[in-house]
Motif scaffolding. Sequence first.
Motif, PDB file in Angstrom:
ATOM      1  N   ALA A  53       1.083  -1.053   0.233  1.00  0.00           N
ATOM      2  CA  ALA A  53      -0.172  -0.272  -0.054  1.00  0.00           C
ATOM      3  C   ALA A  53       0.886   1.154   0.045  1.00  0.00           C
ATOM      4  O   ALA A  53       1.825   1.502   0.486  1.00  0.00           O
ATOM      5  CB  ALA A  53      -0.535   0.117   1.667  1.00  0.00           C
ATOM      6  N   PRO A  54       0.636   1.835  -1.073  1.00  0.00           N
ATOM      7  CA  PRO A  54       1.121   3.598  -0.739  1.00  0.00           C
ATOM      8  C   PRO A  54       0.964   4.108   0.177  1.00  0.00           C
ATOM      9  O   PRO A  54       0.164   4.264   1.112  1.00  0.00           O
ATOM     10  CB  PRO A  54       1.256   4.103  -2.389  1.00  0.00           C
ATOM     11  CG  PRO A  54      -0.257   3.904  -2.882  1.00  0.00           C
ATOM     12  CD  PRO A  54       0.063   1.809  -2.092  1.00  0.00           C
ATOM     13  N   LYS A  55       2.050   5.273   0.638  1.00  0.00           N
ATOM     14  CA  LYS A  55       1.488   5.645   1.669  1.00  0.00           C
ATOM     15  C   LYS A  55      -0.349   7.287   1.707  1.00  0.00           C
ATOM     16  O   LYS A  55      -0.400   7.168   2.597  1.00  0.00           O
ATOM     17  CB  LYS A  55       2.654   6.831   2.390  1.00  0.00           C
ATOM     18  CG  LYS A  55       3.818   6.018   2.389  1.00  0.00           C
ATOM     19  CD  LYS A  55       4.996   7.604   2.973  1.00  0.00           C
ATOM     20  CE  LYS A  55       6.595   6.176   3.164  1.00  0.00           C
ATOM     21  NZ  LYS A  55       7.427   6.766   3.640  1.00  0.00           N
ATOM     22  N   ASP A  56       0.126   7.190   0.915  1.00  0.00           N
ATOM     23  CA  ASP A  56      -1.418   8.082   0.394  1.00  0.00           C
ATOM     24  C   ASP A  56      -2.362   7.557  -0.179  1.00  0.00           C
ATOM     25  O   ASP A  56      -3.181   8.377   0.129  1.00  0.00           O
ATOM     26  CB  ASP A  56      -0.947   9.192  -0.365  1.00  0.00           C
ATOM     27  CG  ASP A  56      -0.578   8.386  -2.162  1.00  0.00           C
ATOM     28  OD1 ASP A  56      -0.140   7.965  -2.354  1.00  0.00           O
ATOM     29  OD2 ASP A  56      -0.700   9.579  -2.898  1.00  0.00           O
ATOM     30  N   LYS A  57      -2.192   6.332  -0.071  1.00  0.00           N
ATOM     31  CA  LYS A  57      -3.766   5.674  -0.287  1.00  0.00           C
ATOM     32  C   LYS A  57      -3.962   4.137  -0.112  1.00  0.00           C
ATOM     33  O   LYS A  57      -2.373   3.823   0.867  1.00  0.00           O
ATOM     34  CB  LYS A  57      -3.023   4.718  -2.293  1.00  0.00           C
ATOM     35  CG  LYS A  57      -2.955   5.978  -3.371  1.00  0.00           C
ATOM     36  CD  LYS A  57      -4.411   6.517  -3.050  1.00  0.00           C
ATOM     37  CE  LYS A  57      -4.490   7.518  -4.592  1.00  0.00           C
ATOM     38  NZ  LYS A  57      -5.656   8.384  -5.203  1.00  0.00           N
ATOM     39  N   ALA A  58      -4.754   3.905   0.476  1.00  0.00           N
ATOM     40  CA  ALA A  58      -5.372   2.545   0.901  1.00  0.00           C
ATOM     41  C   ALA A  58      -5.929   1.420  -0.385  1.00  0.00           C
ATOM     42  O   ALA A  58      -5.590   1.454  -1.200  1.00  0.00           O
ATOM     43  CB  ALA A  58      -6.815   2.221   1.451  1.00  0.00           C
ATOM     44  N   LEU A  59      -4.848   0.212  -0.092  1.00  0.00           N
ATOM     45  CA  LEU A  59      -5.182  -0.861  -0.516  1.00  0.00           C
ATOM     46  C   LEU A  59      -6.207  -1.923  -0.792  1.00  0.00           C
ATOM     47  O   LEU A  59      -5.896  -2.523   0.607  1.00  0.00           O
ATOM     48  CB  LEU A  59      -3.573  -1.320  -1.098  1.00  0.00           C
ATOM     49  CG  LEU A  59      -2.899  -2.706  -1.598  1.00  0.00           C
ATOM     50  CD1 LEU A  59      -3.776  -2.096  -2.885  1.00  0.00           C
ATOM     51  CD2 LEU A  59      -2.391  -3.239  -1.554  1.00  0.00           C
ATOM     52  N   VAL A  60      -6.921  -2.408  -1.574  1.00  0.00           N
ATOM     53  CA  VAL A  60      -8.545  -3.340  -1.499  1.00  0.00           C
ATOM     54  C   VAL A  60      -8.673  -3.648  -2.345  1.00  0.00           C
ATOM     55  O   VAL A  60      -8.198  -3.888  -3.224  1.00  0.00           O
ATOM     56  CB  VAL A  60      -8.855  -1.951  -1.556  1.00  0.00           C
ATOM     57  CG1 VAL A  60     -10.750  -2.991  -1.036  1.00  0.00           C
ATOM     58  CG2 VAL A  60      -9.369  -0.716   0.233  1.00  0.00           C
TER      59      VAL A  60
END
Length: 150
Positions: A41-48
């Motif tokens: 997961a990138p620091k600025d997004k949520a990985l779903v």
Amino acid sequence: MKKRTSLMLVLAGAMLMLVSACASVPLAPPEMDMKAKNMAAPKDKALVYLYRNETMGSAIKMTVNLDGRFAGQTASKTYFMWLLPPGKHDFASVTENTSTLNLDAKAGEAYYIWQEVKMGMWAAGSKLQLVDKATGKQGVEESKLIATNP
């Protein structure tokens, strides 16, 4: 007698084809699937991830909505992967019933949503469940990435 036996063989073959039929959805290329399975997961997004790893109901496609919009359809052993902005997101699995899941996503976090196939009265049903990382990773590993439009 010979005609009756031939007819029975034809009918048996047709039934076998119906029982073994599997729904299909457009799949991403294998290299994209591998990349999605190994993404952090990138620091600025949520990985779903939203996955469906069961073979039960394999002849049925199941519609998935994300934040009130059509996201696509799952088939047996397939998954979606999204990078979403932090905040509240609504997921829906539309089958004989509609199962919803509300997620308050945090930046830098990974989430796994299992689309469980359920028995319905007239058609397949479903239930969306947020699962732990180990369970979710295994379910995604068993599945293939669905091609989505950018």
